[in-house]
Design an enzyme around this catalytic site. Structure first.
Site, PDB file in Angstrom:
ATOM      1  N   SER A 206       0.835  -1.190   0.000  1.00 15.64           N
ATOM      2  CA  SER A 206       0.000   0.000   0.000  1.00 15.64           C
ATOM      3  C   SER A 206       0.881   1.257   0.000  1.00 15.64           C
ATOM      4  CB  SER A 206      -0.962  -0.033   1.189  1.00 15.64           C
ATOM      5  OG  SER A 206      -1.959   0.938   1.069  1.00 15.64           O
ATOM      6  N   GLU A 325      -9.476  -5.503  -4.056  1.00 18.05           N
ATOM      7  CA  GLU A 325      -8.879  -4.464  -3.219  1.00 18.05           C
ATOM      8  C   GLU A 325      -9.911  -3.744  -2.353  1.00 18.05           C
ATOM      9  OE1 GLU A 325      -5.740  -3.356  -2.868  1.00 18.05           O
ATOM     10  OE2 GLU A 325      -4.667  -4.444  -4.426  1.00 18.05           O
ATOM     11  N   HIS A 425      -7.487  -5.820  -0.161  1.00 17.23           N
ATOM     12  CA  HIS A 425      -6.293  -5.056   0.163  1.00 17.23           C
ATOM     13  C   HIS A 425      -5.729  -5.574   1.484  1.00 17.23           C
ATOM     14  CE1 HIS A 425      -3.842  -1.408  -0.335  1.00 17.23           C
ATOM     15  NE2 HIS A 425      -4.031  -1.133   0.946  1.00 17.23           N
TER      16      HIS A 425
END
Length: 512
Positions: A206, A325, A425
């Site tokens: 990230s 995600e 994610h």
């Protein structure tokens, strides 16, 4: 003796006077250039926590970091340093946060590959004290040295004051300069921990991936790392100085600090600085975005616009994303999806998209192409493809056009413990570190999770060692992609239809 020769000499000396853990039979002690460090022995590894690579930043707010000063005696490296002050709950916090942690199979001359991890949390939150990114299993699995790094975040790392006060000429990018200082520390000292300073892989999830993409365009970082992996984190463009300046004005107004006198910023409690991040972002709305700034000093062009920065095109790079995600950000059982139907799908999707295409048209395209999909499935597919995935596609395509060594992966392994989240994610953190049973992991510890994790760890370790990911490179004619799953495989251009759909309009990096 030149500076380069002196550094090589000191590195060799530090390695030669390391006290071998197996010889002492107790705590491992290593001599660094600044002084000796005492770690611990854990499960066959030598572990050093809270290794300070820079001085306390509370005395240098919004300024470039200073290298750690030498000390006498053996300093304990057995506990994490505080994490950077932030709004998130990450345990102990403080401005004396420039610390790194090392897991190594041996303090010897083995010259193992080094994998240095940079945490996520955008540019405002996060820490490597999270057990999800402990390096013990990765180090043991591959006979590699794993390093994790904390650095300055949010306003402390990225508030842009350079145009207002010459004392803060480096502000806007000091969080990046912290990471560069950490990499310099690794270059100069890691040989004493059994690592190879000429074989350093940086990887980050990230915001960590975005920080890596940014460093690939920073001249000060050139030569400090030799492979890169970005995990659901990209930085196509940085924040422009005008927009960054508008955010600074909003931040100062929230604090009641005048733009012609920055002095109060240096002495006020750090808690007030963190609270002021709640000021409304003048560009994006919501809380203030903080991130690297195109300041024309440390960052003189955007990382991946108008193309892949030639500075780093020779560096082998792996880019990855997860299949679902946005299931991490938008709760399938929360208010945003309550009562979701064909009638309101476009309206619910619209605030989540980062590519300006007609939402009703997007829905119609998905329904025609996937007639058996539900509104929820289309919602997550479209918001992932139109929000979280485009930056990775742009970066991979740019490197492919430059014929740079590039590999792409996609995590399809879906959570067995929270199946409504799919492969969200952050799913790849536990898989990459092998921390399947750590708090916060969504992978479970079943056979499928172990197989997906082994495949991912093996590829990361192999990439660190050789600079080759072990599957075909990403090229425009094939777009070969490794799918990490219970049974991993390579596919050409998975989700190609979605990639083409959202390529019809430009992607604007949030915050820039």
């Amino acid at each position: 003796m030149s500076a380069v020769d002196r550094r090589a000499f000191l590195t060799a000396m530090a390695a030669s006077i390391a006290v071998p853990a197996q010889a002492k039979g107790g705590d491992p002690i290593v001599a660094t250039m600044a002084g000796r460090l005492r770690g611990t022995r854990e499960g066959g590894l030598c572990v050093f926590r809270g290794v300070r690579y820079g001085e306390d930043t509370s005395r240098r707010r919004f300024q470039a970091p200073e290298p750690v000063r030498p000390w006498s005696g053996a300093r304990d490296a057995t506990a994490f340093t505080p994490s950077c002050p932030q709004a998130s709950a990450v345990g102990a916090q403080g401005e004396d946060c420039l610390g790194l942690n090392i897991w190594t199979p041996g303090i010897d001359a083995a010259k193992r590959p080094v994998l240095l991890y940079i945490h996520g949390g955008a540019y405002s939150n996060g820490s490597v004290v999270d057990p999800l990114n402990y390096g013990d299993r990765l180090a043991a699995a591959g006979d590699v040295v794993v390093v994790t790094v904390n650095h300055r975040l949010n306003a402390l790392g990225y508030l842009y004051l350079a145009r207002l006060d010459p004392r803060f000429a480096d502000s806007g990018n000091v969080g990046q300069l912290d990471l560069i200082l950490a990499l310099q520390w690794v270059r100069d000292n890691i040989a004493a921990f059994g690592g190879d300073p000429g074989k350093v892989l940086v990887f980050g999830q990230s915001g960590g991936g975005a920080k890596i993409a940014t460093m690939m365009g920073m001249p000060a970082a050139e030569g400090l790392f030799h492979r890169a992996i970005t995990m659901s984190g990209q930085q196509v463009t940085a924040s422009g100085p005008i927009n960054a300046g508008r955010r600074t004005e909003a931040f100062l107004a929230k604090l009641g600090v005048r733009t012609n006198d920055m002095s109060p910023l240096l002495t006020m409690p750090v808690e007030r600085l963190i609270e002021a991040l709640a000021a409304e972002d003048p560009i994006l709305g919501g809380g203030l975005y903080m991130g690297p700034v195109l300041d024309m000093k440390w960052l003189t062009r955007h990382p991946f616009w108008p193309d892949a920065n030639p500075q780093s095109n020779a560096i082998p790079m792996m880019l990855g994303n997860t299949h679902d995600e946005t299931r991490a950000f938008i709760d399938a059982r929360g208010p945003k999806l309550a009562g979701l139907s064909w009638d309101n799908l476009a309206a619910r999707m619209q605030p989540e998209l980062r590519i300006d295409l007609l939402p009703e048209w997007i829905v119609a395209q998905y329904r025609a192409h996937f007639p058996d999909w539900s509104p929820e499935r289309i919602f997550y597919a479209a918001t992932t493809a139109g929000r979280s995935w485009p930056g990775q596609v742009i970066e991979a395509e740019a490197r492919a056009k430059a014929k740079a060594p590039t590999w792409v992966y996609q995590v399809d392994f879906a959570s067995p413990t929270q199946p409504w989240k799919g492969a969200p994610h952050m799913m790849d953190i536990a898989l990459a570190f092998g921390t399947l049973d750590a708090p916060g992991s969504l992978t479970g510890t079943g056979q499928g999770a172990r197989a997906a994790s082994k495949a991912m760890m093996d590829r990361f370790i192999g990439f660190a060692r050789s600079g080759d990911a072990g599957w075909p490179q990403y090229r425009i004619d094939t777009r070969s992609t490794m799918i990490f799953d219970a049974v991993s495989r390579v596919e050409n251009d998975p989700r190609g239809w979605e990639r083409e759909l959202f390529a019809r309009a430009p992607y604007i990096q949030p915050g820039s």
